[in-house]
Write a protein that holds these residues in place. Sequence first.
Motif, PDB file in Angstrom:
ATOM      1  N   PHE A 617       0.953  -1.144  -0.057  1.00 27.44           N
ATOM      2  CA  PHE A 617       0.050   0.009   0.104  1.00 27.44           C
ATOM      3  C   PHE A 617       0.981   1.459  -0.032  1.00 27.44           C
ATOM      4  O   PHE A 617       1.841   1.311   0.668  1.00 27.44           O
ATOM      5  N   THR A 618       0.448   2.196  -0.923  1.00 25.95           N
ATOM      6  CA  THR A 618       1.340   3.309  -0.873  1.00 25.95           C
ATOM      7  C   THR A 618       0.287   4.823  -0.855  1.00 25.95           C
ATOM      8  O   THR A 618      -0.876   4.815  -1.257  1.00 25.95           O
ATOM      9  N   PHE A 619       0.684   5.713   0.190  1.00 19.00           N
ATOM     10  CA  PHE A 619      -0.235   6.917   0.327  1.00 19.00           C
ATOM     11  C   PHE A 619       0.428   7.969  -0.688  1.00 19.00           C
ATOM     12  O   PHE A 619       1.427   8.261  -0.596  1.00 19.00           O
ATOM     13  N   LEU A 620      -0.508   8.606  -1.482  1.00 19.07           N
ATOM     14  CA  LEU A 620      -0.139   9.781  -2.286  1.00 19.07           C
ATOM     15  C   LEU A 620      -0.859  11.038  -1.905  1.00 19.07           C
ATOM     16  O   LEU A 620      -1.846  10.866  -1.786  1.00 19.07           O
ATOM     17  N   TRP A 621      -0.044  11.887  -1.750  1.00 17.97           N
ATOM     18  CA  TRP A 621      -0.469  13.393  -1.368  1.00 17.97           C
ATOM     19  C   TRP A 621      -0.033  14.102  -2.583  1.00 17.97           C
ATOM     20  O   TRP A 621       1.098  14.458  -2.872  1.00 17.97           O
ATOM     21  N   ASN A 622      -0.975  14.889  -2.908  1.00 16.56           N
ATOM     22  CA  ASN A 622      -0.653  15.878  -4.198  1.00 16.56           C
ATOM     23  C   ASN A 622      -1.310  17.287  -3.941  1.00 16.56           C
ATOM     24  O   ASN A 622      -2.671  17.298  -3.560  1.00 16.56           O
ATOM     25  N   VAL A 623      -0.647  18.241  -3.963  1.00 17.64           N
ATOM     26  CA  VAL A 623      -1.084  19.567  -3.868  1.00 17.64           C
ATOM     27  C   VAL A 623      -0.616  20.468  -4.709  1.00 17.64           C
ATOM     28  O   VAL A 623       0.601  20.517  -5.171  1.00 17.64           O
ATOM     29  N   GLU A 624      -1.433  21.254  -5.445  1.00 18.67           N
ATOM     30  CA  GLU A 624      -1.154  22.302  -6.389  1.00 18.67           C
ATOM     31  C   GLU A 624      -1.761  23.556  -5.929  1.00 18.67           C
ATOM     32  O   GLU A 624      -2.843  23.788  -5.510  1.00 18.67           O
ATOM     33  N   ALA A 625      -0.800  24.774  -6.319  1.00 19.90           N
ATOM     34  CA  ALA A 625      -1.421  26.146  -5.941  1.00 19.90           C
ATOM     35  C   ALA A 625      -0.864  27.041  -7.346  1.00 19.90           C
ATOM     36  O   ALA A 625       0.195  26.704  -7.706  1.00 19.90           O
ATOM     37  N   GLY A 626      -1.741  27.917  -7.434  1.00 20.44           N
ATOM     38  CA  GLY A 626      -1.291  28.700  -8.883  1.00 20.44           C
ATOM     39  C   GLY A 626      -1.850  30.170  -8.271  1.00 20.44           C
ATOM     40  O   GLY A 626      -2.869  30.372  -7.633  1.00 20.44           O
ATOM     41  N   TYR A 627      -1.279  30.960  -8.689  1.00 13.67           N
ATOM     42  CA  TYR A 627      -1.267  32.572  -8.599  1.00 13.67           C
ATOM     43  C   TYR A 627      -1.079  33.527  -9.811  1.00 13.67           C
ATOM     44  O   TYR A 627       0.209  33.187 -10.495  1.00 13.67           O
ATOM     45  N   GLY A 628      -1.964  34.332 -10.281  1.00 10.63           N
ATOM     46  CA  GLY A 628      -1.425  35.209 -11.511  1.00 10.63           C
ATOM     47  C   GLY A 628      -1.954  36.519 -11.463  1.00 10.63           C
ATOM     48  O   GLY A 628      -2.821  36.874 -10.644  1.00 10.63           O
ATOM     49  N   GLY A 629      -1.337  37.501 -12.316  1.00 10.28           N
ATOM     50  CA  GLY A 629      -1.782  38.836 -12.368  1.00 10.28           C
ATOM     51  C   GLY A 629      -1.394  39.369 -13.351  1.00 10.28           C
ATOM     52  O   GLY A 629      -0.333  38.853 -14.278  1.00 10.28           O
ATOM     53  N   GLY A 630      -1.488  40.603 -13.817  1.00 14.29           N
ATOM     54  CA  GLY A 630      -1.030  41.555 -14.817  1.00 14.29           C
ATOM     55  C   GLY A 630       0.219  42.264 -14.451  1.00 14.29           C
ATOM     56  O   GLY A 630       0.480  42.504 -13.412  1.00 14.29           O
ATOM     57  N   LEU A 631       0.970  42.722 -15.538  1.00 16.85           N
ATOM     58  CA  LEU A 631       1.994  43.579 -15.467  1.00 16.85           C
ATOM     59  C   LEU A 631       1.837  44.862 -16.355  1.00 16.85           C
ATOM     60  O   LEU A 631       1.083  44.738 -17.276  1.00 16.85           O
ATOM     61  N   GLY A 632       2.284  45.909 -15.908  1.00 13.41           N
ATOM     62  CA  GLY A 632       2.577  47.108 -16.444  1.00 13.41           C
ATOM     63  C   GLY A 632       1.036  47.725 -16.623  1.00 13.41           C
ATOM     64  O   GLY A 632       0.738  48.183 -17.792  1.00 13.41           O
ATOM     65  N   GLY A 633       0.329  47.594 -15.472  1.00 11.31           N
ATOM     66  CA  GLY A 633      -1.049  48.225 -15.607  1.00 11.31           C
ATOM     67  C   GLY A 633      -2.147  47.277 -16.332  1.00 11.31           C
ATOM     68  O   GLY A 633      -3.071  47.935 -16.426  1.00 11.31           O
ATOM     69  N   GLN A 634      -1.646  46.106 -16.915  1.00 11.64           N
ATOM     70  CA  GLN A 634      -2.533  45.243 -17.464  1.00 11.64           C
ATOM     71  C   GLN A 634      -3.062  44.356 -16.496  1.00 11.64           C
ATOM     72  O   GLN A 634      -2.636  44.186 -15.367  1.00 11.64           O
TER      73      GLN A 634
END
Length: 774
Positions: A617-634
């Motif tokens: 038996f094997t336990f798998l934990w997967n976690v992902e996170a993402g963050y985004g935004g504009g640059l130069g006033g966009q």
Amino acid sequence: MKPTSISLALLAAFGLSLPAQAFESFVIKDIRVEGIQRTEAGTVFNYLPVKVGDRVDDEKAAAAIKALFATGFYSDVRIEADKGVLVVSVDERPIIANIQIEGAKEFESDQLLKALRENGLAESRTFDQAMLGAAEQELKKQYYSRGKYSVRVKTTVTRLERNRVGVAFDISEGLVATIKQINLVGNEKYAEKELKDTFQLNSGGWFSWFSKSDQYSKPKLQADIEALRSFYLDNGYLEFNIDSQQVALSDDKKDMFLTVNLSEGQQYRISDLKFAGDLIVPEETLRKLLDITPGEVFSRSKINAATTRISDRLADEGYAFANVNAVPEVNKEKFEAAFTFYVDPGKKTYVRRVNISGNSRTRDEVIRRELRQLEAAPYAGWKVKRSKERLDLLGYFTEVNIDTPLVADSTDQVDVNVSVTEKQTGNIQVGAGYSQSDGMVLSGSIAQANIFGSGKYLKLELNTSKSTRVYAASFTNPYATPDGVARGFDIYKRRYEPSNNVVGTYSNDTLGAGLRWSVPVSEYDGVNFGLSAERSKLTVYGNSPREYKNFVNKYGDRNLTLLGTVGWARDTRDSALFPTRGKLMTVSGEAGLPGGDIKYYKLTAQQQWFVPLNKTFTFLWNVEAGYGGGLGGQKLPFYSNFFAGGVGSVRGYDSSSLGPRTVDTVRNADGTVTTLNASDATGGNRRLVNNFELLLPVPGMKTDKSVRLSAFVDGGAVWGEGDKLRFNDMRYSAGLAFSWIAPVGPMKFSYAKPLNNKPGDKIDRFQFSLGQIF
């Protein structure tokens, strides 16, 4: 003619036909051979212990007859004298012209012929009637190993011209005898059901048709006996013993009954742990490798694991042939055992040569550049182990073995022998699925991961559905430099038109190309970066969300993006196919750079953690996170938003369906208000996905590494810009998945049930994919 009479007494046991009188001693003037048809006279002369000029008497004549008969070429040998001429008369045994096997379905004929050949019966060999009985028993033995105890073998011998014979075996295989009952006698500490769970053999179950676990075989029984012994020894029963084992067959040879008699003894605990010998590694360091404490229940597997870790630690220091023995001191009154680990490191070892075999397609240099143990260098156990791991992670081989034999006439040198079994590295991948909103989804790719044995990677991809069409080509050279810097390029054309999907209505045609590099910075870590250019054409419609229309009005429907990417990855998994331990951690970022029309950034991070709970038996934990935004006033472009839902994030929900939704309104001429696309998901600038998965063997198929089940719980959410981060926005699902490395290629099936879906959520419970290896 005067035959020898002494042969009657001497050779009667050989069944030779001999005349009644003895010949007088004489000097051989000539030797004449009679009766030969197939063998040459020279063959007879080679085996005769006398020659012309020798004096022959009864004793030498008897010796000559025995010598010729012992060759096995002749069924009868006679020696006579005729006026000084030694006359040797022989009857040759026939030669086997052909062997035919009829009725064999369980085995290939070549496999049975090989078994007969190993027992002396083969074409072109001398035929001996006595061999037939042994041949029949050998064939039955082969079938007994498959549990077919009612097999019948009929043998026919046909005489042919030129003293030859044809041998035919007609086999009636019968039915497989299945295990009706397994009895354990003598167990008091553990229930019979618990002990039987350690067995491969059983009396039948749901998967017996596939695993054949109810078919008896002696090797399987012995393996089960050892598993039972290990169970008791791992639970402290130091004096456990198997007293006897019986295998009984029913009268009709269809059912089998197994009985194992055992003595459990008493449970022992460990009283003390000591070290002795040449401790080249400090005792404090060695003691940390034990994972055992005085007072706990004795476990043979823990003791063996400790000796292995100590040996490996010494091997890391260059002592390839270190010997570590755990010797017990047993106190039968207190039921305790003290163990002393005797350490003998031996001599420090060096590597003479690295030899590679089995690679008919893959070039030697492709294998050698992955090796961490080098020629003419001090031996290090961790380098040998890591070399095997790196070769396994390539994906070019079904099996990798590394042996380190001692060099002949040397006490401190070894050779490193790398043996690989290559597999097909070309892959045609086909995927199919069905969703309520997107209908049938088809995808496909063709790839070659080891072009001409060079280790270079090429992939051509086609992905099509109602909303998406992708054409892409990728090429990667993993060793663009001798230091392992990888370089690749991508060319792609994408059309994304989610008009019939849960995402807001628009279309985006993208043509792009880019270069990428990957640089190793340690044994397990690497950084990557890339630069690409994308030309996009956006189309919005009357029912498109206002956010989409505003973006096109501000930046135009055609734009150029200069996309830069950078990332870091650390991979300590033990396998790329079915990992059982280790971590995969990645951090990456992409940005629309100055010089392009669109400027933004996105950051993502992921960790996969594989934890072995036990051997299966094997336990798998997967976690992902993402963050985004504009640059130069966009702002972050809407088509670069994060999405969640579907395969790879939260199973049970339709692809890209989770997250913020559009709520646009239009005031009609009569004063009423119409809501547009209230159910369309537009994605967001933040994403969180969390997966928990228990990887387990298929019941009844614990030892089959080609199939695996998993039970999972998925969770995830997407938040838009300005939205408050609330964890009660997370959607969850639970389900089962099945993976099978089938003969036609890898197959995956999953079924998920949403746990907290809300009105408007799009549900897609069942998904599957399959691939074909060529």
